[in-house]
Design a protein around this motif. Structure first.
Motif, PDB file in Angstrom:
ATOM      1  N   PRO A  25       0.808  -1.232   0.000  1.00  0.00           N
ATOM      2  CA  PRO A  25       0.000   0.000   0.000  1.00  0.00           C
ATOM      3  C   PRO A  25       0.833   1.271   0.000  1.00  0.00           C
ATOM      4  O   PRO A  25       0.414   2.288  -0.580  1.00  0.00           O
ATOM      5  N   GLN A  26       2.003   1.240   0.607  1.00  0.00           N
ATOM      6  CA  GLN A  26       2.831   2.440   0.693  1.00  0.00           C
ATOM      7  C   GLN A  26       3.460   2.821  -0.643  1.00  0.00           C
ATOM      8  O   GLN A  26       3.847   3.977  -0.834  1.00  0.00           O
ATOM      9  N   ARG A 146       4.059  11.747 -13.758  1.00  0.00           N
ATOM     10  CA  ARG A 146       5.269  10.920 -13.633  1.00  0.00           C
ATOM     11  C   ARG A 146       6.111  11.401 -12.450  1.00  0.00           C
ATOM     12  O   ARG A 146       6.558  10.601 -11.624  1.00  0.00           O
ATOM     13  N   LEU A 147       6.326  12.703 -12.365  1.00  0.00           N
ATOM     14  CA  LEU A 147       7.116  13.280 -11.279  1.00  0.00           C
ATOM     15  C   LEU A 147       6.426  13.055  -9.936  1.00  0.00           C
ATOM     16  O   LEU A 147       7.081  12.708  -8.937  1.00  0.00           O
ATOM     17  N   ILE A 148       5.107  13.231  -9.896  1.00  0.00           N
ATOM     18  CA  ILE A 148       4.355  13.042  -8.657  1.00  0.00           C
ATOM     19  C   ILE A 148       4.507  11.612  -8.154  1.00  0.00           C
ATOM     20  O   ILE A 148       4.768  11.369  -6.969  1.00  0.00           O
ATOM     21  N   GLY A 153       7.233   7.896  -4.183  1.00  0.00           N
ATOM     22  CA  GLY A 153       7.780   6.550  -4.045  1.00  0.00           C
ATOM     23  C   GLY A 153       6.867   5.461  -4.573  1.00  0.00           C
ATOM     24  O   GLY A 153       6.963   4.303  -4.154  1.00  0.00           O
ATOM     25  N   ILE A 154       6.007   5.803  -5.526  1.00  0.00           N
ATOM     26  CA  ILE A 154       5.070   4.824  -6.087  1.00  0.00           C
ATOM     27  C   ILE A 154       5.796   3.924  -7.080  1.00  0.00           C
ATOM     28  O   ILE A 154       6.543   4.387  -7.948  1.00  0.00           O
ATOM     29  N   LYS A 155       5.553   2.620  -6.959  1.00  0.00           N
ATOM     30  CA  LYS A 155       6.145   1.637  -7.863  1.00  0.00           C
ATOM     31  C   LYS A 155       5.092   0.888  -8.686  1.00  0.00           C
ATOM     32  O   LYS A 155       5.385   0.410  -9.785  1.00  0.00           O
ATOM     33  N   ASP A 177       6.184   1.891 -19.915  1.00  0.00           N
ATOM     34  CA  ASP A 177       7.439   2.392 -20.460  1.00  0.00           C
ATOM     35  C   ASP A 177       8.292   3.082 -19.397  1.00  0.00           C
ATOM     36  O   ASP A 177       9.515   3.163 -19.530  1.00  0.00           O
ATOM     37  N   GLU A 178       7.648   3.588 -18.358  1.00  0.00           N
ATOM     38  CA  GLU A 178       8.370   4.225 -17.253  1.00  0.00           C
ATOM     39  C   GLU A 178       8.729   3.223 -16.156  1.00  0.00           C
ATOM     40  O   GLU A 178       9.174   3.605 -15.074  1.00  0.00           O
ATOM     41  N   SER A 179       8.470   1.924 -16.424  1.00  0.00           N
ATOM     42  CA  SER A 179       8.839   0.821 -15.525  1.00  0.00           C
ATOM     43  C   SER A 179       8.012   0.753 -14.244  1.00  0.00           C
ATOM     44  O   SER A 179       8.470   0.223 -13.235  1.00  0.00           O
ATOM     45  N   PHE A 180       6.786   1.270 -14.283  1.00  0.00           N
ATOM     46  CA  PHE A 180       5.858   1.029 -13.189  1.00  0.00           C
ATOM     47  C   PHE A 180       5.194  -0.331 -13.405  1.00  0.00           C
ATOM     48  O   PHE A 180       4.954  -0.745 -14.538  1.00  0.00           O
ATOM     49  N   GLY A 181       4.895  -1.025 -12.309  1.00  0.00           N
ATOM     50  CA  GLY A 181       4.047  -2.188 -12.410  1.00  0.00           C
ATOM     51  C   GLY A 181       2.608  -1.721 -12.554  1.00  0.00           C
ATOM     52  O   GLY A 181       2.172  -0.830 -11.814  1.00  0.00           O
TER      53      GLY A 181
END
Length: 222
Positions: A25-26, A146-148, A153-155, A177-181
């Motif tokens: 969640p964090q 993206r910056l936010i 610390g969002i993944k 493309d920005e490597s977020f899950g």
């Protein structure tokens, strides 16, 4: 059929089942995309409104109630809830991207303060929740989302909203493309037709995101 085997395109028809998804969640955010008043308004003619009726039914009976539940479940878990909406900063829409200036369905002139451009009342953001205003299909392109996300610390990002084959898909691809899950919640989204919705989910599943049901995503949290 579980999320591990559903919505397989030609490319992934024989691929191994993906690993279990574990969301912290964090480091997880929920992104609610473009569920705005304008898309629930009747069309210009009774005939066109009737043509869109299946979409209205899915929104009222499935997407909005399920999304409201997803939002509340995320709030309970202290998951960051973020909204994206289409709206322009200039009254004449000069700041819109080309895709929103072209004639046809995608033509949108929604100055930021108009009621039509607001998130539907059933999903009203809380005062401390971020609302991203965009003039692009992707919620990342042309915004500071993206910056936010990086700053917080969002993944991993859970995506829902409309339209699956347009703004949702564009956003999901940008996030990947920005490597977020990325997880996309099937029963919290819609395209103009169920066929378009399902086809786009098959296209983006396994490579840009994992497509899941609402009841499934709630089991992913640590």
């Amino acid at each position: 059929m579980s999320w591990k085997t559903a919505y397989r395109s030609f490319y992934y028809a024989n691929a191994e089942a993906p690993d279990d998804i574990m969301l912290d969640p964090q480091t997880t955010a929920l992104l609610v995309i473009d569920i705005q008043n304008t898309y629930l308004d009747p069309k210009d003619t009774p005939e066109e409104t009737a043509r869109w009726q299946p979409f209205y039914d899915r929104m009222r009976k499935t997407v909005i109630p399920n999304t409201a539940r997803l939002i509340e479940e995320c709030r309970k878990r202290k998951v960051e809830v973020i909204f994206a909406r289409i709206a322009c900063l200039k009254p004449d829409g000069r700041d819109r991207s080309l895709s929103q200036k072209k004639p046809g369905f995608n033509y949108l002139l929604l100055p930021k303060d108009l009621p039509e451009g607001q998130v539907v009342p059933e999903l009203e953001p809380r005062p401390d929740e971020i609302v991203i205003t965009k003039t692009t299909d992707s919620a990342l392109t042309g915004t500071n989302l993206r910056l936010i996300l990086h700053n917080m610390g969002i993944k991993d990002v859970i995506c829902c909203g409309i339209f699956t084959d347009q703004c949702v898909s564009s956003t999901v691809r940008s996030l990947a493309d920005e490597s977020f899950g990325v997880v996309v919640v099937d029963d919290c989204g819609a395209a103009a037709t169920d066929e378009l919705h399902r086809r786009e989910l098959e296209i983006i599943n396994m490579i840009y995101c994992h497509v899941v049901q609402l009841d499934e995503v709630l089991t992913f949290f640590k």
